[in-house]
Design a protein around this motif. Structure first.
Motif, mmCIF file in Angstrom:
data_model
loop_
_atom_site.group_PDB
_atom_site.id
_atom_site.type_symbol
_atom_site.label_atom_id
_atom_site.label_comp_id
_atom_site.label_asym_id
_atom_site.label_seq_id
_atom_site.Cartn_x
_atom_site.Cartn_y
_atom_site.Cartn_z
ATOM 1 N N SER A 1 0.819 -0.936 -0.192
ATOM 2 C CA SER A 1 0.609 0.474 -0.079
ATOM 3 C C SER A 1 0.962 1.270 -0.495
ATOM 4 C CB SER A 1 -1.004 -0.467 1.171
ATOM 5 O OG SER A 1 -1.946 -1.112 1.169
ATOM 6 N N TYR B 1 0.789 4.080 -3.272
ATOM 7 C CA TYR B 1 0.163 4.702 -2.768
ATOM 8 C C TYR B 1 1.057 6.254 -2.787
ATOM 9 C CZ TYR B 1 -1.156 9.003 0.433
ATOM 10 O OH TYR B 1 -1.376 10.673 1.006
ATOM 11 N N ARG C 1 -9.316 2.112 -0.865
ATOM 12 C CA ARG C 1 -9.233 1.860 -2.726
ATOM 13 C C ARG C 1 -9.852 0.562 -2.282
ATOM 14 N NH1 ARG C 1 -6.014 -1.749 -4.614
ATOM 15 N NH2 ARG C 1 -4.756 -1.673 -2.874
ATOM 16 N N GLN D 1 -13.368 -1.256 -4.956
ATOM 17 C CA GLN D 1 -12.490 -1.714 -6.424
ATOM 18 C C GLN D 1 -13.566 -3.623 -5.471
ATOM 19 O OE1 GLN D 1 -9.160 -2.985 -6.422
ATOM 20 N NE2 GLN D 1 -8.337 -0.959 -7.618
#
Length: 562
Positions: free
Chosen positions: A365, A369, A392, A396
């Motif tokens: 992550s 990011y 996220r 998704q």
């Protein structure tokens, strides 16, 4: 040498005198029955032991891969399997559920069927489970195979240490255990290296009606160590300690001779031990005729096979003897102390394994990011990362459930995604190599208390981490302190209990530790949805609770073994 042969011709003429002569000559007999320790020392140390350690390397890798593989594939498999945060937690935890559910079964089989058979069967079935996981097309299939993998690996995981211990003499045992620990650490280091090479690839292979991506190839490759272990252990003998405990002295002697032959390069018949003692653990045996035979009676190898029918009675009473062994743990001197140790290991492994198994997802992550926010002034604080990851994943997943054609699930995986994992694993390896020296210098209790306190502070300190570099530094320190503390807990429990209870205590202690790992990995993603502080506060709370339990543990530094 001529004197012992003189009574033999007279045996047919007079049945009494030769018997008296034989009874008088037995005590000074040179070929006295040797116990296990004497025989294993006579077998020596050499080529056999080196080959055994070489075979132990893939075995150690297989056990580590079984518990840690999921944490590396979660970012890559997120889109293919439509994983929520809770699904990721369950996939990390479910291997431990399998281990907990089969612990008692494998313990019973190891003591009745043998170490070698268990290792061969365990690694063979685990290979099939790992390959089944690699071919999984949805998260339910993957969860089922990971549960079965944990169920199968629980046996070899525990028995590997016992098997290696029983194939080495007293002089080399401690050193061998240290080498096995280093093998486990190296196996932990190879996993992120393997992930760096395979997971960033954009493979899309077809096998029959199945689609295979890079994460599935990665899982399939992690089956190789288990398969190698399954093949290699065919070439090694059963533990002679186990064989002698079952009265199978003929097979034990063959194992000793095989070891001696490889170690000394001399013929098997030149093995100096000619007779093995009866080490069947039964106080006394009553035959059908009514006579009593003491357990200390030394039996020749030729008559060892006659004991096998009697061993069936021992097998029938093995369950009863197991409950007898457990009884002292429920009595006053040990009840409170055993519960104390179980709770301590529960707290330590809940924090350690939860943090360790979520680090690959956290670092993935961070990497994603930074790629998205490249050139912007946003800080890569852990709170921003967690908020980004949770949002996220949720968006998704919702898009996938709506089957929205405009919302494409994309995860950016690069080699640098796993660089941080490699740094943390290297820190853990260095920590393990220093642990033996530090424990002897500082003492088990002090190093355990200080390590847990430092790990608890690191966990809550994650809240103030404002860059990727500081996050990696804090994570490395946490894993280092946590691994030393986890090792120290086992060492402390061995010192606290007498020999007759140690194996059972360590087994139950590990079961509670795995329960902590299971619960921690399920609660962590649930708490991530509540905000930045709760997941790290949970880990910190359990580590500091373990610190308090360790501080008041009734253990003296460098205490003598009971």
């Amino acid at each position: 040498m001529g004197e012992p042969r003189e009574p033999e011709p007279a045996e047919s003429g007079d049945s009494k005198l030769p018997k008296i002569a034989e009874q008088q000559e037995d005590p000074p007999q040179k070929d006295a029955a040797a116990d296990f320790e004497t025989a294993i020392d006579a077998a020596g140390f050499g080529m056999f032991n080196i080959l055994l350690l070489v075979a132990a390397v893939p075995a150690a890798m297989g056990t580590v891969y079984e518990t840690s593989t999921m944490s590396y594939i979660l970012p890559s498999a997120e889109c293919d399997l439509k994983l929520s945060l809770l699904d990721k937690g369950i996939l990390n935890a479910i291997t431990y559920a399998g281990m907990i559910s089969s612990a008692i079964l494998w313990g019973y089989l190891a003591d009745t069927k043998g170490r070698r058979k268990l290792l061969i069967v365990g690694y063979a079935v685990d290979t099939l489970c790992v390959l089944g996981g690699a071919l999984s097309q949805n998260r339910i299939q993957l969860m089922v195979f990971k549960y079965l993998g944990g169920f199968c690996m629980s046996g070899p995981f525990a028995v590997l240490m016992t098997y290696l211990t029983e194939l080495h003499g007293r002089k080399h045992r401690q050193r061998i255990m240290m080498m096995v620990g280093i093998m486990f650490s190296i196996a932990t280091l190879t996993l992120p290296g393997l992930a760096m090479v395979i997971l960033p690839q954009t493979w899309n292979l077809r096998l029959w009606n199945l689609t295979l991506t890079s994460w599935q190839v990665f899982v399939a490759i992690t089956a190789v160590p288990s398969f190698l272990s399954f093949v290699l252990f065919f070439f090694f003998p059963e533990s002679p300690k186990f064989l002698m405990s079952k009265g199978r002295n003929r097979e034990a002697m063959a194992a000793f001779k095989f070891m001696y032959h490889l170690n000394s390069r001399k013929p098997k018949d030149s093995f100096p031990i000619k007779l093995l003692a009866n080490e069947v653990i039964v106080p006394e045996k009553r035959h059908k005729k009514g006579e009593v035979v003491p357990a200390e009676f030394k039996i020749p190898i030729e008559s060892a096979e006659t004991q096998d029918p009697e061993c069936q009675d021992a097998k029938k009473s093995s369950l009863r003897s197991g409950f007898t062994q457990l009884r002292p743990l429920f009595t006053k001197p040990y009840l409170g102390l055993s519960l104390w140790v179980y709770l301590l290991n529960f707290c330590v492994l809940l924090g350690q394994n939860t943090f360790r198994l979520w680090l690959p997802q956290l670092f993935a992550s961070i990497n994603e990011y930074e790629l998205l926010k490249e050139g912007q002034s946003d800080s890569t604080s852990i709170c921003n990362i967690l908020e980004f990851s949770v949002n996220r994943t949720q968006s998704q997943l919702e898009a996938a459930l709506r089957r929205d054609p405009n919302a494409e699930c994309v995860v950016n995986i690069t080699a640098s995604t796993y660089t941080n994992n490699l740094i943390v694993a290297a820190a853990g390896l260095v920590a393990y190599m220093l642990a033996g020296f530090l424990v002897n210098l500082v003492g088990v209790k002090r190093i355990m208390t200080l390590g847990l306190f430092a790990a608890g502070c690191c966990s809550i300190g994650m809240y103030w981490s404002s860059s990727a570099v500081s996050t990696v530094a804090i994570a490395s320190l946490f894993v280092t302190m946590g691994s030393i503390s986890a090792t120290s807990v086992i060492s402390a429990s061995v010192n606290l209990f007498p020999t007759s209870l140690r194996t059972m205590i360590v087994s139950l202690e590990m079961m509670f530790g795995r329960l902590g790992s299971l619960l921690g990995n399920i609660f962590f993603p649930a708490l991530m949805g509540l905000g930045c502080v709760p997941p790290f506060f949970m880990i910190s709370s359990f580590m500091l609770a373990g610190c308090l339990l360790a501080a008041f543990l009734p253990l003296k530094n460098k205490a003598a073994l009971k």
